[in-house]
Structures are given as C-alpha cells and as structure tokens.
Design an enzyme around this catalytic site. Structure first.
Site, short mmCIF file in Angstrom:
data_model
loop_
_atom_site.label_atom_id
_atom_site.label_comp_id
_atom_site.label_asym_id
_atom_site.label_seq_id
_atom_site.Cartn_x
_atom_site.Cartn_y
_atom_site.Cartn_z
CE LYS A 288 36.41 48.36 39.86
NZ LYS A 288 36.02 46.96 40.11
CG ASP A 293 40.76 44.38 41.51
OD1 ASP A 293 41.29 44.43 42.65
OD2 ASP A 293 39.61 43.95 41.30
CE LYS A 300 40.52 40.80 41.03
NZ LYS A 300 39.21 40.19 41.37
CG ASP A 312 38.81 46.46 38.04
OD1 ASP A 312 37.68 46.21 37.56
OD2 ASP A 312 39.06 46.38 39.26
CG ASP A 371 39.10 41.03 44.60
OD1 ASP A 371 39.39 42.02 43.90
OD2 ASP A 371 39.03 39.87 44.16
CD GLU A 373 38.46 46.58 43.29
OE1 GLU A 373 38.38 45.51 43.91
OE2 GLU A 373 38.18 46.70 42.08
NE ARG A 375 31.12 45.75 45.89
CZ ARG A 375 30.62 44.53 45.82
NH1 ARG A 375 29.82 44.08 46.78
NH2 ARG A 375 30.89 43.75 44.80
#
Ligand code: BES
Ligand code: MN
Ligand code: ZN
Length: 521
Positions: A288, A293, A300, A312, A371, A373, A375
């Site tokens: 990933k 993020d 968030k 992230d 959020d 994101e 996956r």
C-alpha cells in the site's frame, strides 16, 4: 555514428537528470564505517570484547598480567558471566591504549538468536553515540567457531547500522550524525565479510523504506515515491516500470484511480521486477503506497488521527525496500514488487461516500467510506500482479486498519491467509527477524463486505477482517496472504534497532520470507 549516438544520449541523460532533480534526492544514510581485520589493533577510544558464557578470565594477545588481573577483578565485582546481553564497562583499563573497555556477553554463541545479536549491536551503538568515542575496536577472537562467529559478528554489526540511520534532510542544522569507525578484529575476515555484506544489503533496503516512510506528504507524493524507488532499484538490475494516471485508466483500474482524483497528484503504479533464477512464476509483493491519508470526505477530523498519515505508504516502502535488499544480496529469487500509489484528498473531483467505482477485474465497489482507501488501491494492485505476472504467490502488506492496532498493538502485524505454508513460512521469517506476525481468522467472515447496490463495499465489521476479506477477492485462485502492519510503521522515540521515526518494518521479514518461500518445492 557512434559518436552521434553518444552525444544524443548525453543530452538525453542531462534532460532526464534535470527532470529527476525536481524530485526529492536520495540521501546518504550512514556515516559510520565498518571494517574487518585479522590483525590485532592496539589503539582506539573504546575496545569491545565479545565474551562467551563461562569465560572466567579475558586476555587478548599483547595484554600483560596487570591488564588481565584488572579485567578479571572487574568481571568478578560485576558478576559478569558472559551471558547474552550482559555488559560491563571498565574505564582506563590498565596498560591498554584505550580509554574504555566494554565486555559484551554473547552467551553460547551458537545459540544466540540473530535478533538478539542485532539488538545487542543496536544497544552498543546507542551507548557509544552517547559518548565521545569515535574509534571503536571490537575483538571477537574469544569466539572460536568460525561459522558461528561470522553470524554473530555480522548480526551485531548489522544492529549497529540499523540504529545509526538518521532522517535529517529537513534540518537546516542537522545534529551531528553517528560517525563512528567500527573496526572488527576477527579470526577469519573473509567469512565475516561475506556474512556482513548480505546484512549490509538488507540494511540498505531498510533505510530506503524508512526514508520513503518518513517523507512528508509535500515531497512524498505518488510520482516522487516512484522516481525515488527507480533511482534506488535500477542500478541493482531491477527492471522498474511506472504507470501514470492515463495508463491506469486505460487498464481499467478505476479503484486505484479513484483514490487520488481529489488531488493534483494522481495515482501511479510502480512495478519493480528482480529475477535471478529460473522460476517462471515470480513471488509478488504488493504494498500500500497511500502517500497521504486525509480520509477523503470521510475526513480524519481528530488531529491525532490525521497527523503522521504520510506514513500510510509504509507498506509500499517495505516492498521497495525488500526488492532493494534482495537485489543487493543478489538473492536467487524471482520477485516482483507492485506498489499502487495514491493521495487521499478532498476536492470537487474527489470520490464521494456512496460512489461506485469499477476495479480492473470488473468488480463494482461501493465506496461506503472514503477513508477505507487502502483496500481500494490494493484491490487493483493485487489484480494487476495476478493478471500481468502470473505469480506463484501474492503477499500484500499495508497500514490498513485501526482495528488491527486495537487487536495486536505494534509488536506484531496481523496476517490473514487460507494457505498454511504461507502462514508458517511468514512466521519463520518473522521470528528470525523479530518482525513478528500473528494470524487473524478469515473463516466465517465471508459476507461482511456485501453491498446492497454493488458487488462489494469497502467497509465492514470486524474492521481488520473486513479489509482482508475484501482483498482476498482480488487474488482470485492465486495463493495469497494479507499483512496488516498498521501501527508498525513509525515510532516516536528510538528503541532497539530503530532510531526515532520510520521503522522500515517489513523489509527484513519480507526479504527472508521471499528467500524461504522461493526454496520451497
Ligand atoms: N491508513 C488508515 C489505517 C491506519 C490507522 C494506519 C492508524 C495507521 C494508524 C486506513 O486507511 C484507514 O483509515 N482505515 C480505517 C478504515 C475504516 C474507515 C473502515 C480505520 O481503520 O479506521
Ligand atoms: Mn484511510
Ligand atoms: Zn490509509
């Protein structure tokens, strides 16, 4: 003709160099040096002697009776028995041209776990960084088995290296970096050098992962991440391909595409292939690479939750680092790293909660939460690896869920797979490197990502399992494992082999795992 070609190539590389210069430059990670000699060294700031358990008196060549007697008294006074990790320090040792002598217990050297030796090296480095010593001599000649000595010495030296990395590219006046000279006195220098060069290559992989993890969102956006990886990997014979937004769109990877549409920095896909054996099917590592993020429209909102979300991309960083390490080690493996890169932001162009996107394999996905994101980008990364590389196995690694942090904290990552041989080899690699893994179940959670309007939705409960169940779909029939490393990417203060900041978690575990798994069948 030849001359012409050289000239055009020159202009071309100047142009390319100019383009590259707009991205963040590679750093010089270490200022410490490590060398190995079979000759006694009689001078320096600090002398470190490795002492096996059961040694009741230490005497090295050139030591007189007075020195030996002094050290023996110090050993007795401190109850020093040479147990692993035991350490005593003697100031101004009699008749030696060193200001300090450190005795470092190694227990029974043939039973000393690699990670313990690494942690001992890291602790030693931290201790020495706190002193003024710059010339360190380390003597390992009380260890008599050459093979064992090579393993112990190289692992301690590796621990020193891992702890000495610094991320200081944004300090206008960086604090002085660890700049010690570590000179090892060993019985068989070529054997130790061979072992150390493997771990040195591994450390280079860890450093790249830490650097990529640490880069702030402003400099670590998708294209910059990809170019940094290219600079790091191509010189080692890794074939690097970078797909941009248009190519991603062309290939139908609407799920990866969707995560960065709200940003001026669009999604990219990094592919890094290193092949050094005859296996037709590569081992695929998918990481990933969400370079920041914000959560998207499911913002968030807690300052503590959005801060540090430049990390992230740590799963992608671990994949780049592992490929770098394997190539640097010239490991006999066939490995392909695939890193979907995104930047999860808000704007008129951003995905809205409830939007439906279409992944590369045709699956329609209801974006129930912007959020979730990770996956979304991994779905296409995993599918791309399967569709374009026909891998024998896929391992994905990601800072995927807060739920994982709740379940396991930061000591372990969570692993999910239906394949026992993947799980057991990952445990083996995790135990060897102390990047430990713990299995969470998939069985019984099949329906948690069912959507009312699309084929799947990107949320469900329990959170860590929902992420894994979602991802499993995109691996199809290819043996697959998901590694959730949320919480493992960053530490606030130095500990063990890690300086403060990005840990490079996953590089060492994945590197060993690829080699172990490669040898199977
Ligand atoms: N990157 C986060 C997960 C994360 C949280 C990593 C804390 C490191 C530390 C991920 O994209 C995320 O936001 N996950 C959500 C998913 C939820 C909205 C289904 C989560 O876990 O809360
Ligand atoms: Mn998120
Ligand atoms: Zn995320």
């Amino acid at each position: 003709m030849n001359k012409m070609r050289g000239w055009t190539a020159g202009i071309f590389s100047i142009a390319v160099g100019f383009l590259l210069a707009t991205f963040v430059a590679s750093a010089n990670y270490l200022q410490t040096t490590t060398s190995f000699t079979q000759q006694s060294v009689h001078q320096g700031d600090t002398l470190v002697v490795l002492v096996p358990e059961g040694t009741d008196s230490v005497s090295l060549s050139g030591w007189g009776d007075a020195t030996t007697a002094h050290i023996q008294r110090a050993m007795r006074a401190a109850d020093f028995e040479g147990k692993a990790r035991q350490q005593i320090e003697v100031l101004a040792p009699t008749d030696l041209e060193f200001s300090r002598l450190i005795l470092l217990g190694v227990g029974n050297p043939s039973e000393l776990p690699r990670h313990t030796a690494e942690e001992m090296g890291a602790a030693l480095a931290a201790h020495i960084q706190g002193s003024k010593a710059s010339n360190i001599v380390l003597d390992s000649r009380l260890l008599t088995n050459p093979g064992v000595t090579a393993d112990v010495v190289s692992a301690i030296a590796h621990g020193v290296d891992l702890r000495s990395y610094r991320f200081d590219r944004y300090k206008s006046e960086p604090a002085e970096r660890p700049a010690q000279r570590y000179q090892w006195v060993v019985g068989n220098a070529p054997a130790v050098e061979r072992a150390y060069s493997q771990l040195h290559a591994l450390a280079q992989g860890v450093f790249v992962a830490r650097e990529l993890t640490n880069l702030p969102g402003s400099d670590g956006y998708p294209a910059a991440f990809a170019e940094y990886a290219r600079q790091q990997l191509e010189p080692l014979g890794v074939v690097v391909t970078i797909l941009d937004r248009e190519q991603i769109k062309e290939l139908g990877m609407g799920s990866l595409l969707s995560v960065s549409e709200g940003s001026k920095h669009k999604s990219h896909l990094l592919i890094a292939h290193y092949k050094n054996n005859d296996d037709e099917q590569p081992i695929a590592l998918v990481g990933k690479g969400n370079t920041f993020d914000t959560g998207g429209y499911n913002l968030k909102t807690a300052s503590a939750s959005i801060l540090r979300m430049q990390t992230d991309k740590a799963g992608g960083a671990a994949v780049v680092g592992a490929v770098k390490a394997l190539a640097g080690q010239q490991a006999s493996v066939n490995v392909v790293g695939v890193v979907p890169l995104s930047r999860n932001m808000i704007s008129e162009q951003a995905t809205l909660p409830g939007d439906v996107v279409v992944a590369g394999d045709g699956t329609t996905i209801e974006v129930a939460n912007t959020d979730a994101e990770g996956r979304l980008i991994l779905a296409d990364g995993i599918w791309y690896a399967r569709e374009h590389w026909n891998p024998r196995v896929i391992a994905d690694i990601a800072t995927l869920t807060g739920a994982k942090v709740g379940a396991l904290g930061t000591e372990y990552s969570a692993i999910f797979s239906d394949h026992e041989n993947i799980l057991s080899t990952l445990r083996e690699a995790g135990d060897l490197t102390r990047e430990r893994v713990w299995q969470l179940p998939l069985d019984g959670y099949e329906n948690v990502v069912r959507s009312r309007i699309a084929d799947m939705k990107n949320t469900g409960a329990p959170g860590a399992q929902a992420g894994a169940i979602f991802l499993r779909h995109f691996a199809g029939d290819t043996p697959w494992v998901h590694i959730d490393m949320a919480g493992n990417a960053l530490i606030d203060s130095a500990s063990g082999i890690n300086p403060e900041g990005g840990t490079g978690y996953g590089v060492r575990m994945l590197t060993e795992w690829v080699k172990i798994y490669s040898r199977q069948q």
